[in-house]
Scaffold this active site. Structure first.
Site, PDB file in Angstrom:
ATOM      1  N   ALA A   2      -0.886  -2.049  -0.521  1.00 31.60           N
ATOM      2  CA  ALA A   2       0.124  -1.095  -0.541  1.00 31.60           C
ATOM      3  C   ALA A   2      -0.207   0.077  -0.878  1.00 31.60           C
ATOM      4  O   ALA A   2      -0.016   1.447  -0.070  1.00 31.60           O
ATOM      5  CB  ALA A   2       1.248  -1.502  -1.722  1.00 31.60           C
ATOM      6  N   ARG A  40     -10.528  -1.002 -11.774  1.00 32.51           N
ATOM      7  CA  ARG A  40     -10.668  -2.411 -11.704  1.00 32.51           C
ATOM      8  C   ARG A  40     -11.692  -2.849 -12.981  1.00 32.51           C
ATOM      9  O   ARG A  40     -12.894  -2.953 -12.377  1.00 32.51           O
ATOM     10  CB  ARG A  40     -11.031  -2.931 -10.418  1.00 32.51           C
ATOM     11  CG  ARG A  40     -10.379  -2.581  -9.179  1.00 32.51           C
ATOM     12  CD  ARG A  40      -8.919  -3.290  -9.202  1.00 32.51           C
ATOM     13  NE  ARG A  40      -8.085  -3.178  -8.158  1.00 32.51           N
ATOM     14  CZ  ARG A  40      -7.199  -2.166  -7.941  1.00 32.51           C
ATOM     15  NH1 ARG A  40      -7.016  -1.380  -9.206  1.00 32.51           N
ATOM     16  NH2 ARG A  40      -6.701  -2.106  -7.018  1.00 32.51           N
ATOM     17  N   ASP A  88     -10.682  -1.801  -0.333  1.00 32.14           N
ATOM     18  CA  ASP A  88      -9.568  -0.552  -0.311  1.00 32.14           C
ATOM     19  C   ASP A  88     -10.189   0.733   0.340  1.00 32.14           C
ATOM     20  O   ASP A  88      -9.200   1.252   1.289  1.00 32.14           O
ATOM     21  CB  ASP A  88      -9.552  -0.147  -1.749  1.00 32.14           C
ATOM     22  CG  ASP A  88     -10.773   0.497  -2.360  1.00 32.14           C
ATOM     23  OD1 ASP A  88     -12.157   0.066  -1.860  1.00 32.14           O
ATOM     24  OD2 ASP A  88     -10.759   1.538  -3.105  1.00 32.14           O
ATOM     25  N   ASP A  93      -3.349   1.423  -0.556  1.00 32.70           N
ATOM     26  CA  ASP A  93      -4.408   1.845   0.677  1.00 32.70           C
ATOM     27  C   ASP A  93      -3.661   2.263   1.642  1.00 32.70           C
ATOM     28  O   ASP A  93      -4.016   3.455   2.448  1.00 32.70           O
ATOM     29  CB  ASP A  93      -5.330   0.728   0.932  1.00 32.70           C
ATOM     30  CG  ASP A  93      -6.048   0.065  -0.309  1.00 32.70           C
ATOM     31  OD1 ASP A  93      -6.285   0.528  -1.203  1.00 32.70           O
ATOM     32  OD2 ASP A  93      -6.368  -1.274  -0.125  1.00 32.70           O
ATOM     33  N   ASN A 111      -9.695  -0.230   4.160  1.00 30.49           N
ATOM     34  CA  ASN A 111      -8.083  -0.462   4.605  1.00 30.49           C
ATOM     35  C   ASN A 111      -7.412   0.898   4.670  1.00 30.49           C
ATOM     36  O   ASN A 111      -6.768   1.302   5.435  1.00 30.49           O
ATOM     37  CB  ASN A 111      -7.429  -1.094   3.607  1.00 30.49           C
ATOM     38  CG  ASN A 111      -8.054  -2.570   2.934  1.00 30.49           C
ATOM     39  OD1 ASN A 111      -8.482  -2.959   3.940  1.00 30.49           O
ATOM     40  ND2 ASN A 111      -7.694  -2.973   1.810  1.00 30.49           N
ATOM     41  N   TYR A 127     -14.972 -13.840  -6.045  1.00 27.02           N
ATOM     42  CA  TYR A 127     -15.797 -12.968  -5.521  1.00 27.02           C
ATOM     43  C   TYR A 127     -17.286 -13.183  -5.319  1.00 27.02           C
ATOM     44  O   TYR A 127     -17.817 -13.504  -6.510  1.00 27.02           O
ATOM     45  CB  TYR A 127     -15.704 -11.318  -6.335  1.00 27.02           C
ATOM     46  CG  TYR A 127     -14.351 -10.805  -5.962  1.00 27.02           C
ATOM     47  CD1 TYR A 127     -14.067  -9.913  -4.960  1.00 27.02           C
ATOM     48  CD2 TYR A 127     -13.102 -11.018  -6.975  1.00 27.02           C
ATOM     49  CE1 TYR A 127     -12.788  -9.139  -4.875  1.00 27.02           C
ATOM     50  CE2 TYR A 127     -12.008 -10.293  -6.766  1.00 27.02           C
ATOM     51  CZ  TYR A 127     -11.811  -9.493  -5.963  1.00 27.02           C
ATOM     52  OH  TYR A 127     -10.675  -9.112  -5.650  1.00 27.02           O
ATOM     53  N   TRP A 128     -18.051 -12.905  -4.469  1.00 29.07           N
ATOM     54  CA  TRP A 128     -19.321 -12.985  -4.428  1.00 29.07           C
ATOM     55  C   TRP A 128     -19.747 -11.431  -3.929  1.00 29.07           C
ATOM     56  O   TRP A 128     -19.972 -11.067  -2.608  1.00 29.07           O
ATOM     57  CB  TRP A 128     -19.923 -13.975  -3.360  1.00 29.07           C
ATOM     58  CG  TRP A 128     -19.498 -15.541  -3.746  1.00 29.07           C
ATOM     59  CD1 TRP A 128     -20.417 -16.257  -4.434  1.00 29.07           C
ATOM     60  CD2 TRP A 128     -18.280 -16.009  -3.570  1.00 29.07           C
ATOM     61  NE1 TRP A 128     -19.853 -17.506  -4.560  1.00 29.07           N
ATOM     62  CE2 TRP A 128     -18.603 -17.412  -4.224  1.00 29.07           C
ATOM     63  CE3 TRP A 128     -17.009 -15.816  -3.165  1.00 29.07           C
ATOM     64  CZ2 TRP A 128     -17.609 -18.256  -4.302  1.00 29.07           C
ATOM     65  CZ3 TRP A 128     -16.083 -16.762  -2.894  1.00 29.07           C
ATOM     66  CH2 TRP A 128     -16.143 -17.906  -3.492  1.00 29.07           C
ATOM     67  N   LYS A 181       1.203   7.624  -7.517  1.00 26.56           N
ATOM     68  CA  LYS A 181       2.090   6.392  -6.908  1.00 26.56           C
ATOM     69  C   LYS A 181       2.647   5.461  -7.828  1.00 26.56           C
ATOM     70  O   LYS A 181       1.828   5.284  -9.053  1.00 26.56           O
ATOM     71  CB  LYS A 181       1.144   5.523  -5.932  1.00 26.56           C
ATOM     72  CG  LYS A 181       0.680   6.389  -4.705  1.00 26.56           C
ATOM     73  CD  LYS A 181      -0.540   5.424  -4.003  1.00 26.56           C
ATOM     74  CE  LYS A 181      -1.750   5.877  -4.842  1.00 26.56           C
ATOM     75  NZ  LYS A 181      -2.970   5.186  -4.255  1.00 26.56           N
TER      76      LYS A 181
HETATM   77  P1  ADP Z   1      -0.937   0.120  -5.646  1.00 27.63           P
HETATM   78  O1  ADP Z   1      -0.825  -0.974  -4.679  1.00 27.63           O
HETATM   79  O2  ADP Z   1      -2.323   0.960  -5.539  1.00 27.63           O
HETATM   80  O3  ADP Z   1      -1.097  -0.528  -7.061  1.00 27.63           O
HETATM   81  P2  ADP Z   1       1.420   1.160  -6.139  1.00 27.63           P
HETATM   82  O4  ADP Z   1       1.699  -0.286  -6.358  1.00 27.63           O
HETATM   83  O5  ADP Z   1       1.852   2.323  -6.651  1.00 27.63           O
HETATM   84  O6  ADP Z   1      -0.087   1.322  -5.519  1.00 27.63           O
HETATM   85  O7  ADP Z   1       1.901   1.120  -4.522  1.00 27.63           O
HETATM   86  C1  ADP Z   1       1.620   2.188  -3.613  1.00 27.63           C
HETATM   87  C2  ADP Z   1       2.933   2.563  -2.609  1.00 27.63           C
HETATM   88  O8  ADP Z   1       3.541   1.535  -2.271  1.00 27.63           O
HETATM   89  C3  ADP Z   1       3.832   3.237  -3.635  1.00 27.63           C
HETATM   90  O9  ADP Z   1       3.698   4.436  -3.727  1.00 27.63           O
HETATM   91  C4  ADP Z   1       5.289   2.761  -2.578  1.00 27.63           C
HETATM   92  O10 ADP Z   1       5.477   3.618  -1.856  1.00 27.63           O
HETATM   93  C5  ADP Z   1       5.008   1.389  -2.044  1.00 27.63           C
HETATM   94  N1  ADP Z   1       5.497   0.412  -2.707  1.00 27.63           N
HETATM   95  C6  ADP Z   1       4.806  -0.552  -3.602  1.00 27.63           C
HETATM   96  N2  ADP Z   1       5.566  -1.278  -4.114  1.00 27.63           N
HETATM   97  C7  ADP Z   1       6.734  -1.046  -3.815  1.00 27.63           C
HETATM   98  C8  ADP Z   1       8.057  -1.973  -3.622  1.00 27.63           C
HETATM   99  N3  ADP Z   1       8.073  -2.972  -4.275  1.00 27.63           N
HETATM  100  N4  ADP Z   1       9.107  -1.474  -3.085  1.00 27.63           N
HETATM  101  C9  ADP Z   1       8.970  -0.493  -2.188  1.00 27.63           C
HETATM  102  N5  ADP Z   1       7.715   0.381  -2.029  1.00 27.63           N
HETATM  103  C10 ADP Z   1       6.794  -0.087  -2.695  1.00 27.63           C
END
Ligand code: ADP
Length: 308
Positions: free
Chosen positions: A257, A167, A30, A259, A33, A101-102, A225
């Site tokens: 997403a 996690r 993370d 990160d 990334n 994981y290792w 988020k």
């Molecule tokens: P993580 O991956 O850390 O769990 P999130 O799922 O909240 O975080 O996603 C991080 C960001 O990625 C969100 O704020 C959003 O902008 C984008 N995102 C995640 N999933 C989607 C989706 N299905 N459609 C559009 N944007 C998404």
């Protein structure tokens, strides 16, 4: 204005099924990334460094060469004789991904073991990024060494950015997990949680509760988020703002997403300053990342040439 960003954590070797029993090697984690995406979108007068620990073996050499190849600096990476990087394998079965994981004795666990090195690296930086995974891999005294350095950075007026990235499988004790996440937040100026995680582990019933909880810990700025439901920004100096997620027509792989959102958000906001604009930009980048395979997507797949 030029500056220096430092991201702290663990980068692992990733093995992914290529064809039959053939595996393809990659590198991800993370905090790395986030550094990768910050580097993609920051101007050249900003440096991005990664702070971790690796071994002195060939895999560690290859990982450093990979990191350097992305433009992320490796000058703050400690080398620890006799240790090796953590490793994980992605299994694909009927389109579903699962992970092994290792990492229980990975070199990265030693990232905070040299206090003088830690101080030097943090003092040399303007923006310092870490996560709940960074804290999860460290022994309690190493967590304290890292957090005391970050608290010092916060007092000195630096930006200290924390993604709780909770996690539970990395922690053997839930109470210690939650208390350490709180301690991480107290050391930070900006916290960037995912609402899903916060609701599951802290029992928040809505985003307002997540924001109130982090504010009570002394965090100035909070970016929550919430996947496709958008982003809520609560900054000390501005009114609370909501920014919608960008539309993703075809979700290919949600790895990274959050990160990529963090890296793009930080890259945009340190240059332009406006958190809502930074969130809109980061939402667009995260949507692009979700539309492609893998944690680290190339810049040209995310932004047309000449844009950004
Ligand atoms: P993580 O991956 O850390 O769990 P999130 O799922 O909240 O975080 O996603 C991080 C960001 O990625 C969100 O704020 C959003 O902008 C984008 N995102 C995640 N999933 C989607 C989706 N299905 N459609 C559009 N944007 C998404």
């Amino acid at each position: 204005m030029a500056g220096r960003m430092l991201s702290i954590g663990e980068c692992m070797v990733e093995l992914m099924q290529a064809e039959g029993d053939l595996l393809r090697k990659g590198y991800a984690g993370d905090s790395f990334n986030t550094a990768y995406y910050a580097r993609l979108f920051l101007p050249a007068d900003w440096s991005v460094d990664y702070l971790t620990a690796v071994g002195t073996d060939t895999v560690s050499d290859d990982m450093l060469a990979f990191i350097a190849g992305t433009g992320v600096g490796t000058g703050q990476i400690r080398r620890v004789e006799g240790r090796t990087p953590g490793l994980y394998m992605i299994h694909l079965k009927n389109g579903e991904r699962s992970f092994s994981y290792w990492r229980s004795v990975s070199a990265a666990k030693a990232l905070a073991d040299d206090p003088a090195h830690l101080r030097f690296a943090v003092e040399a930086s303007d923006v310092i990024v870490f996560s709940g995974i960074t804290l999860a891999i460290l022994a309690p005294d190493a967590v304290e060494s890292l957090l005391s350095e970050l608290r010092r950075a916060k007092v000195a007026g630096k930006s200290v950015v924390f993604d709780p990235n909770i996690r539970p499988r990395l922690w053997d004790d839930k109470a210690r997990m939650l208390e350490t996440i709180r301690a991480g937040a107290r050391a930070a100026t900006l916290v960037m949680p995912s609402f899903d995680d916060e609701a599951t582990h802290f029992g928040d019933i809505d985003i307002a509760q997540t924001i109130a909880r982090y504010r009570a810990l002394g965090v100035d700025d909070i970016v929550v988020k919430d996947g496709p439901n958008g982003i809520t920004l609560d900054f000390k100096d501005t009114q609370q703002t909501f920014v919608p997620a960008a539309l993703v027509e075809n979700v290919v792989d949600t790895t990274s997403a959050g990160d990529s959102f963090n890296g793009a958000f930080l890259a945009h906001s340190v240059v332009h300053g406006n958190p809502a604009d930074a969130a809109a930009f980061a939402a667009k980048i995260a949507a692009g990342v979700i539309g492609h395979h893998g944690a680290l997507v190339a810049r040209e797949k995310l932004l047309p040439p000449g844009q950004g």
